[in-house]
Design a protein around this motif. Structure first.
Motif, PDB file in Angstrom:
ATOM      1  N   GLN A 164      -4.267   2.907 -11.406  1.00 21.88           N
ATOM      2  CA  GLN A 164      -2.566   3.485 -11.311  1.00 21.88           C
ATOM      3  C   GLN A 164      -1.692   2.209 -11.929  1.00 21.88           C
ATOM      4  O   GLN A 164      -0.659   2.530 -12.582  1.00 21.88           O
TER       5      GLN A 164
ATOM      6  N   ASP B 191      -8.646   3.228  -8.685  1.00 21.96           N
ATOM      7  CA  ASP B 191      -7.637   4.263  -9.253  1.00 21.96           C
ATOM      8  C   ASP B 191      -7.104   3.939 -10.468  1.00 21.96           C
ATOM      9  O   ASP B 191      -6.907   4.787 -11.506  1.00 21.96           O
TER      10      ASP B 191
ATOM     11  N   ALA C 261       0.678  -1.282   0.053  1.00 19.83           N
ATOM     12  CA  ALA C 261      -0.005  -0.091  -0.121  1.00 19.83           C
ATOM     13  C   ALA C 261       0.807   1.168   0.066  1.00 19.83           C
ATOM     14  O   ALA C 261       0.827   2.356  -0.656  1.00 19.83           O
ATOM     15  N   VAL C 262       1.993   1.177   0.618  1.00 18.15           N
ATOM     16  CA  VAL C 262       2.985   2.499   0.599  1.00 18.15           C
ATOM     17  C   VAL C 262       3.579   2.596  -0.581  1.00 18.15           C
ATOM     18  O   VAL C 262       3.645   3.719  -1.064  1.00 18.15           O
TER      19      VAL C 262
ATOM     20  N   LYS D 237      -9.229  -0.849  -4.314  1.00 15.52           N
ATOM     21  CA  LYS D 237      -8.749   0.253  -4.090  1.00 15.52           C
ATOM     22  C   LYS D 237      -7.661   0.495  -5.462  1.00 15.52           C
ATOM     23  O   LYS D 237      -7.898   1.553  -6.149  1.00 15.52           O
TER      24      LYS D 237
ATOM     25  N   TYR E  38       2.153   1.518  -3.273  1.00 10.30           N
ATOM     26  CA  TYR E  38       1.297   2.077  -4.306  1.00 10.30           C
ATOM     27  C   TYR E  38       0.974   3.485  -4.280  1.00 10.30           C
ATOM     28  O   TYR E  38       0.992   4.281  -5.182  1.00 10.30           O
ATOM     29  N   LYS E  39       0.984   4.106  -2.962  1.00  8.79           N
ATOM     30  CA  LYS E  39       0.835   5.593  -2.807  1.00  8.79           C
ATOM     31  C   LYS E  39       1.985   6.264  -3.209  1.00  8.79           C
ATOM     32  O   LYS E  39       1.656   7.476  -3.528  1.00  8.79           O
ATOM     33  N   SER E  40       3.166   5.793  -3.080  1.00  8.98           N
ATOM     34  CA  SER E  40       4.363   6.367  -3.456  1.00  8.98           C
ATOM     35  C   SER E  40       4.382   6.460  -5.147  1.00  8.98           C
ATOM     36  O   SER E  40       5.563   6.784  -5.558  1.00  8.98           O
ATOM     37  N   ALA E  41       3.701   5.767  -5.863  1.00  7.88           N
ATOM     38  CA  ALA E  41       3.626   5.430  -7.224  1.00  7.88           C
ATOM     39  C   ALA E  41       4.951   4.757  -7.585  1.00  7.88           C
ATOM     40  O   ALA E  41       5.724   4.945  -8.557  1.00  7.88           O
TER      41      ALA E  41
END
Length: 168
Positions: A149, A147, A120-121, A143, A123-126
């Motif tokens: 992404q 998104d 998850a980290v 999620k 993923y959030k940090s691309a």
């Protein structure tokens, strides 16, 4: 959305005829995209070419061509999903082997196997382009799918012999 499949024109009798038939499959001639979102051109892969119906061939089919002895759309699609899932498991296991080889050589691996919290980290940090997750990780899947992404590859099933490193 429906699209017509390519007709063989007659029964295929040899594996060479099947291979020649598969080689002729190209995007938009006769392959058509059935995607509802976007227009990703279809391609022939190791899991998405399936012969449906009764075929008597002179030799076994190559692994890249599947065969289901039915014309039921539901059974054909389920067979496709099974082949795709097997392909995803094999691909994920290759990436894990590559990661372990890189770690063994003392290199920084480009592939990471982690917990859902670490994923998850990332993923959030691309930092993530593609993720292989088991179907039981519903919250993360919803999620990531929402998104859009990353390329999301959902592994299905509970059989530990087929699941490889994803069974744990």
């Amino acid at each position: 959305k429906r699209a017509l499949c390519k007709s063989t024109g007659g029964p295929l009798k040899t594996v060479k005829e099947v291979e020649r038939f598969v080689a002729e499959l190209k995007p938009d001639a006769p392959l058509k995209s059935v995607a509802f979102g976007g227009n990703a051109p279809p391609t022939v892969t190791d899991y998405n070419v399936i012969l449906a119906g009764a075929f008597k061939l002179d030799a076994p089919l190559p692994a890249s061509v599947g065969h289901v002895n039915t014309t039921s759309c539901t059974e054909i699609y389920q067979y496709f999903l099974d082949r795709k899932n097997g392909h995803l498991i094999a691909e994920a296991n290759k990436l894990i082997a590559q990661m372990l080889a890189d770690v063994g050589k003392g290199l920084t691996p480009l592939v990471c196997a982690s917990s859902t919290k670490e994923a998850a980290v990332a993923y959030k940090s691309a930092l993530m382009k593609r993720v292989f997750v088991h179907e039981s990780m519903g919250k993360f899947i919803s999620k990531a799918a929402e998104d859009g992404q990353v390329e999301l590859c959902v592994i299905k099933g509970d059989d530990a012999t087929k699941m490889g490193a994803f069974a744990e």
